[in-house]
Design an enzyme around this catalytic site. Sequence first.
Site, PDB file in Angstrom:
ATOM      1  N   ASP A   1      -7.217  19.239 -14.302  1.00  0.00           N
ATOM      2  CA  ASP A   1      -7.541  17.889 -14.751  1.00  0.00           C
ATOM      3  C   ASP A   1      -7.143  17.815 -16.230  1.00  0.00           C
ATOM      4  OD1 ASP A   1      -8.781  15.635 -15.853  1.00  0.00           O
ATOM      5  OD2 ASP A   1     -10.461  15.699 -14.445  1.00  0.00           O
TER       6      ASP A   1
ATOM      7  N   ARG B   1       0.859  -1.199   0.000  1.00  0.00           N
ATOM      8  CA  ARG B   1       0.000   0.000   0.000  1.00  0.00           C
ATOM      9  C   ARG B   1       0.885   1.234   0.000  1.00  0.00           C
ATOM     10  NH1 ARG B   1      -1.263   1.714   4.610  1.00  0.00           N
ATOM     11  NH2 ARG B   1      -2.060  -0.236   5.460  1.00  0.00           N
TER      12      ARG B   1
ATOM     13  N   TYR C   1     -16.484  17.339 -15.200  1.00  0.00           N
ATOM     14  CA  TYR C   1     -16.800  15.925 -15.381  1.00  0.00           C
ATOM     15  C   TYR C   1     -17.815  15.527 -14.296  1.00  0.00           C
ATOM     16  CZ  TYR C   1     -16.192  10.885 -15.115  1.00  0.00           C
ATOM     17  OH  TYR C   1     -16.423   9.549 -15.077  1.00  0.00           O
TER      18      TYR C   1
ATOM     19  N   LYS D   1      -8.271   6.911 -19.404  1.00  0.00           N
ATOM     20  CA  LYS D   1      -8.571   7.456 -20.721  1.00  0.00           C
ATOM     21  C   LYS D   1      -7.322   7.385 -21.614  1.00  0.00           C
ATOM     22  CE  LYS D   1     -12.364   8.127 -18.437  1.00  0.00           C
ATOM     23  NZ  LYS D   1     -12.699   9.375 -17.748  1.00  0.00           N
TER      24      LYS D   1
HETATM   25  C1  LIG Z   1     -13.166   9.796 -16.459  1.00  0.00           C
HETATM   26  C2  LIG Z   1     -12.791  11.120 -15.905  1.00  0.00           C
HETATM   27  C3  LIG Z   1     -12.550  11.317 -14.532  1.00  0.00           C
HETATM   28  C4  LIG Z   1     -12.750  10.213 -13.504  1.00  0.00           C
HETATM   29  O1  LIG Z   1     -11.843   9.190 -13.656  1.00  0.00           O
HETATM   30  P1  LIG Z   1     -12.149   7.640 -13.299  1.00  0.00           P
HETATM   31  O2  LIG Z   1     -10.889   6.968 -13.708  1.00  0.00           O
HETATM   32  O3  LIG Z   1     -13.349   7.235 -14.073  1.00  0.00           O
HETATM   33  O4  LIG Z   1     -12.390   7.606 -11.821  1.00  0.00           O
HETATM   34  C5  LIG Z   1     -12.147  12.565 -14.113  1.00  0.00           C
HETATM   35  N1  LIG Z   1     -12.009  13.593 -14.986  1.00  0.00           N
HETATM   36  C6  LIG Z   1     -12.251  13.458 -16.297  1.00  0.00           C
HETATM   37  C7  LIG Z   1     -12.085  14.625 -17.202  1.00  0.00           C
HETATM   38  C8  LIG Z   1     -12.643  12.221 -16.809  1.00  0.00           C
HETATM   39  O5  LIG Z   1     -12.907  12.096 -18.115  1.00  0.00           O
END
Ligand SMILES: *Cc1c(COP(=O)(O)O)cnc(C)c1O
Length: 387
Positions: free
Chosen positions: A182, A56, A109, A207
């Site tokens: 982000d 962890r 998001y 992504k």
């Molecule tokens: C998908 C996404 C998230 C969240 O991420 P997860 O891996 O699904 O928890 C946060 N910000 C953006 C812009 C996203 O597309």
Amino acid sequence: MSEQQHLAKAGFETRAIHAGYEPDAATGSVIPPIYATSTYKQDGVGGLRGGYEYSRSANPTRTALEGNIAALEQGERGFAFASGLAAEDTLVRSLCKPGDHVVIPDDAYGGTYRLFDKVEQAWGLEHSPAAVSDVDAVRAAIRPGQTRLVWVETPTNPMLNIGDIEALAAVAHEAGALLVVDNTFASPYLQQPLTLGADVVVHSTTKYCGGHSDVVGGALVVRDLGIADAVAFHQNAIGAVAGPFDSWLTLRGLKTLAVRMDRHCDNAEKVVDFLLDHPRVEQVIYPGLASHPGHELAARQMKRFGGMVSFRVTGGEEAALKVCESTEVFTLGESLGGVESLIEHPGRMTHASVAGTDLEVPADLVRLSVGIETADDLLADLDRALG
Ligand SMILES: *Cc1c(COP(=O)(O)O)cnc(C)c1O
């Protein structure tokens, strides 16, 4: 200079392939093994061979990923988590306390909005929405002395609005707050917010970073070592870490990020050109278009304009739904950033929860995550679906 120090000056693609891991001294293994272990043998009490004591706290496969993504974002330290939202929650706990305030995008998001609205708020953290493309609106939303974070996405989802990272960093810092970006939609290949003044970069590595729709993960990258210490403490204390197999898959994805992103952008540009000429398309939304309100800004802070394209179909919601259900190469589904093309209807799918609010998206809107298949096949598929 060590090999890893040399890499700090290397190009993006070289860092993507080499940063974070040196071939294993014992075996020469070029790629970090999946260290599927929870604990490590100690040579005498407290005698740690490689600095590892419990997975962890740290695991060598995760360490490799964390070093790699930090190098790609040109940050000091990276941290890998079980999901993007786990990374976000850990960041909030690391930098905020109950009673603090955060400015968030007014088109954040959905999962990020839900985290602040339903989880962090119950813990005592206040939030206000502001349009990331409007620096004055963000400044007005800041509460001096109480705002700890200015949180932005750029480009945003699904309207692909662009925020000026340099200007937003100045506005946040003026008020004694930190700028969090982000960077999921752009990926570190197209945009490196830390070099423009941001303090923290957040990723859903699910992504573009992972890039193959086969793993869920998240990451944080920071440049200040004090912030890094706070995040490292909370990463271990909360424990929402990336496992070794997930770390290995994500690192494998990052190695090809540059070539994938270039093809995502090439294909997106071809799709945009095709849609612009199509009689059944009312509007195409893509930051690469001169008509996009954030175009000049995007051209300044991004290397290219990305693989996400939104468009509006003539005939309203029914027509848009029909297009989404008629493609064969584009798969109907949520998420984005994988090698395969995806199509979705934000109003009924990713953005259904904001229906009836200020954040509602047009009912005739279709969102594409343009993949890296043969471009002509993508165009033919859209042509067929548009009828
Ligand atoms: C998908 C996404 C998230 C969240 O991420 P997860 O891996 O699904 O928890 C946060 N910000 C953006 C812009 C996203 O597309």
